[in-house]
Design a protein around this motif. Structure first.
Motif, short mmCIF file in Angstrom:
data_model
loop_
_atom_site.label_atom_id
_atom_site.label_comp_id
_atom_site.label_asym_id
_atom_site.label_seq_id
_atom_site.Cartn_x
_atom_site.Cartn_y
_atom_site.Cartn_z
N LEU A 1 0.83 -1.21 0.00
CA LEU A 1 0.00 0.00 0.00
C LEU A 1 0.87 1.26 0.00
O LEU A 1 0.59 2.22 -0.74
N ALA A 2 1.90 1.26 0.84
CA ALA A 2 2.77 2.44 0.93
C ALA A 2 3.51 2.69 -0.37
O ALA A 2 3.62 3.84 -0.84
N ILE A 3 4.03 1.63 -0.99
CA ILE A 3 4.75 1.78 -2.26
C ILE A 3 3.80 2.24 -3.36
O ILE A 3 4.17 3.07 -4.21
N SER A 4 2.59 1.74 -3.34
CA SER A 4 1.59 2.18 -4.33
C SER A 4 1.31 3.67 -4.19
O SER A 4 1.28 4.42 -5.18
N LEU A 5 1.11 4.12 -2.95
CA LEU A 5 0.85 5.54 -2.71
C LEU A 5 2.07 6.40 -3.05
O LEU A 5 1.95 7.48 -3.62
N LEU A 6 3.26 5.89 -2.69
CA LEU A 6 4.50 6.60 -3.01
C LEU A 6 4.64 6.76 -4.52
O LEU A 6 5.03 7.84 -5.01
N SER A 7 4.31 5.72 -5.26
CA SER A 7 4.39 5.76 -6.73
C SER A 7 3.40 6.77 -7.29
O SER A 7 3.74 7.54 -8.22
N ILE A 8 2.19 6.79 -6.75
CA ILE A 8 1.20 7.77 -7.19
C ILE A 8 1.69 9.19 -6.89
O ILE A 8 1.55 10.10 -7.72
N GLY A 9 2.27 9.36 -5.71
CA GLY A 9 2.82 10.67 -5.34
C GLY A 9 3.90 11.13 -6.30
O GLY A 9 3.95 12.30 -6.70
N LEU A 10 4.78 10.20 -6.68
CA LEU A 10 5.85 10.53 -7.64
C LEU A 10 5.26 10.93 -8.99
O LEU A 10 5.72 11.89 -9.62
#
Length: 200
Positions: free
Chosen positions: A33-42
């Motif tokens: 979940l965190a990596i998915s959100l981090l990717s969206i943020g990027l």
């Protein structure tokens, strides 16, 4: 339509705080979940500027806001990662302090010289953001990083040094300065060519 870049910028605040909340509550499948959100943020960070330039709404105010929220976003991700992997941060404390100090120094010098924060959005800084992203992903998954972290550290320090030189070279505050070479041209009163997708 013209508010899309602003919405993308502010969305990073929500994403960053969302990752912290996931970390605090130790949710199941946190890493995914965190990596998915981090990717969206990027992705929002990449496309907010591109869309702003496409819509002809890119401005100094928007670029400064973009830089400020980028800082809050990555600090939020770092806090969340620390809550999950405190041992990594403890064992690399000195290196992290050096890197954070270098980042803080760029802001301090810019404030002292121009009474404004940095918003150079240099090419080097963009490359470092990608390396930082990869490093954070590795830490989120394994709670450790060796080669990537060292790469992130040294590229981070080199790009902070470049930003310092850019700020010291400029006669007046300017956003979106791709390299030191461009800063020298601006100091000489010359126009610089900016990439339509990534600068200006």
């Amino acid at each position: 339509m013209k508010n899309i870049p602003l919405l993308l910028i502010y969305s990073r605040l929500l994403i960053g705080f969302g990752i912290i909340i996931l970390s605090i509550f130790h949710v199941t499948h946190y890493s995914f979940l965190a990596i998915s959100l981090l990717s969206i943020g990027l992705l929002t960070d990449i496309f907010d500027g591109i869309i702003a330039r496409k819509l002809n709404v890119s401005s100094e105010k928007l670029r400064r806001l973009d830089s400020g929220i980028d800082q809050v976003f990555f600090i939020s991700v770092a806090i969340a990662t620390y809550l999950q992997c405190p041992d990594f941060f403890t064992s690399n404390l000195v290196k992290l302090i050096i890197l954070i100090s270098a980042e803080a120094l760029t802001y301090l010098v810019s404030y002292v010289k121009f009474k404004k924060e940095i918003a150079t959005h240099s090419i080097g800084a963009k490359i470092w953001t990608l390396v930082l992203f990869a490093t954070l992903v590795e830490i989120m998954i394994h709670c450790k990083s060796v080669v990537l972290f060292e790469l992130c550290l040294y590229i981070g320090l080199l790009t902070r040094l470049e930003i310092l030189v850019i700020v010291l070279t400029l006669k007046k505050w300017t956003n979106d300065v791709p390299t030191i070479y461009h800063a020298v041209k601006l100091r000489q009163g010359k126009e610089i060519k900016r990439n339509k997708l990534f600068n200006g």
